[in-house]
Design a protein around this motif. Structure first.
Motif, short mmCIF file in Angstrom:
data_model
loop_
_atom_site.label_atom_id
_atom_site.label_comp_id
_atom_site.label_asym_id
_atom_site.label_seq_id
_atom_site.Cartn_x
_atom_site.Cartn_y
_atom_site.Cartn_z
N GLY A 217 34.63 79.34 7.00
CA GLY A 217 33.89 79.03 5.79
C GLY A 217 34.62 78.13 4.82
N ARG A 218 35.95 78.29 4.68
CA ARG A 218 36.65 77.46 3.69
C ARG A 218 36.73 76.01 4.16
N ALA A 220 34.68 74.57 6.12
CA ALA A 220 33.28 74.11 6.04
C ALA A 220 32.90 73.79 4.61
N ALA A 221 33.32 74.63 3.68
CA ALA A 221 33.02 74.40 2.26
C ALA A 221 33.69 73.12 1.77
N TRP A 233 37.35 67.67 9.65
CA TRP A 233 36.38 68.71 9.95
C TRP A 233 35.98 68.67 11.42
N TRP A 255 25.50 74.85 11.19
CA TRP A 255 25.33 75.29 9.81
C TRP A 255 24.50 76.55 9.61
N LEU A 258 27.28 78.84 9.46
CA LEU A 258 28.35 78.57 8.49
C LEU A 258 27.88 78.52 7.05
N ASP A 259 26.59 78.36 6.84
CA ASP A 259 26.09 78.08 5.48
C ASP A 259 26.45 79.18 4.49
N ALA A 262 30.25 79.40 3.84
CA ALA A 262 30.70 78.21 3.11
C ALA A 262 30.27 78.29 1.65
N THR A 266 32.80 78.56 -1.50
CA THR A 266 32.71 77.56 -2.55
C THR A 266 32.63 78.23 -3.91
#
Length: 311
Positions: A217-218, A220-221, A233, A255, A258-259, A262, A266
């Motif tokens: 997640g980090r 991806a964010a 990435w 995504w 991951l959404d 992320a 964030t």
């Protein structure tokens, strides 16, 4: 009686531990590597001592230490599987490993980090390991928001409120069978043995069972916010998929998985940035403002939900 400051007392313990393990210790100056409210870390020669966050219990920490000891091919193993107590804080001892060089971004080990994560996620977790603490830490960061930057604070809170309950640590995670690191970033990797050994994951405080996409997640964010370049990435995601990591599909759009992580990370990072800027009496810098702006955009668009993932 004078109370010895924690870094000083911890240095004494690290020195004694180093000398116990190596009577011919080359010594030299001890060094404080970190001194924060949640952790103090000192090094003496090749031994590192860490005082964990106040309130950390043996019941929570010991199974995480044992997991690291059992997986030396993935996690830096502790020098002992049982913590000791110093100044009412639990203390653990570790071998020193060479960290990622923050001044050489081109050499950042994205592939190594992703491969280690993929193998960690594919490893059967031991019985009795607590839940991964990522959502809990994110919730704590958002809860610490103050009111000195109302527009920024409002954006973060709105983005946070739109997340599913599990990502806000209000309900159990939908996955309770996958081994996760819980707080992945490049500062959580070291080479061991130094300086040319393989990369290993460090910091077991958040290790546990949970949703493996949280560990992606980090990065991806950062990518979604424009902080991590697309090339880095792609290196990270490609290596994770090549190692058959279970958090995302082997191909296609990652995504939906991951959404939510992320977005949560964030919001967590933006909340910490706001508090840090407020405490320093300064405005947000460009990176911090980019995180807040991302929260503002997120609040207007409902998060995706991975297939078969409960909200």
């Amino acid at each position: 009686m004078t109370h010895t400051p924690l870094p000083v007392a911890l240095t004494v313990r690290a020195t004694a531990e180093a000398h116990t393990r190596s009577p011919t210790c080359p010594c030299g100056a001890s060094r404080t590597l970190a001194h924060r409210p949640d952790a103090t870390v000192v090094r003496h020669a090749e031994t590192v001592a860490k005082a964990h966050a106040p309130g950390t219990t043996p019941a929570a920490l010991t199974p995480r230490l044992r997991t690291a000891a059992a997986l030396p091919c993935l996690l830096l193993p502790p020098l002992a599987e049982t913590p000791v107590t110093l100044h009412d804080r639990l203390v653990t001892f570790w071998p020193y490993g060479t960290p990622v060089d923050p001044d050489d971004p081109d050499a950042a080990p994205w592939e190594a980090a992703a491969t280690l994560l993929a193998h960690l996620h594919r490893t059967r977790p031991p019985t009795g390991l607590p839940p991964m603490r990522g959502p809990e830490k994110a919730a704590r960061a958002v809860a610490h928001l103050k009111g000195a930057a109302p527009a920024a604070t409002s954006a973060v809170r709105r983005a946070w409120a739109a997340l599913p309950a599990w990502a806000r640590a209000e309900t159990p995670m939908p996955d309770t069978a996958t081994l996760c690191h819980g707080d992945l970033h490049l500062g959580q990797l070291v080479r061991h043995p130094a300086p040319d050994g393989p990369w290993r994951l460090i910091d077991v405080d958040d290790l546990g069972v949970g949703v493996p996409a949280w560990d992606l997640g980090r990065p991806a964010a950062w990518y979604a916010c424009g902080i991590l370049p697309p090339r880095e990435w792609d290196r990270f995601l490609g290596a994770y998929r090549e190692a058959r990591g279970p958090a995302v599909p082997v191909d296609g759009d990652p995504w939906p998985a991951l959404d939510v992580p992320a977005r949560a990370l964030t919001a967590q990072t933006a909340a910490r940035a706001i508090v840090k800027a407020e405490d320093a009496g300064r405005a947000l810098d460009d990176v911090e403002q980019a995180l807040v702006d991302a929260c503002d955009r997120m609040a207007a668009v409902p998060p995706e939900s991975a297939p078969n993932r409960a909200k």
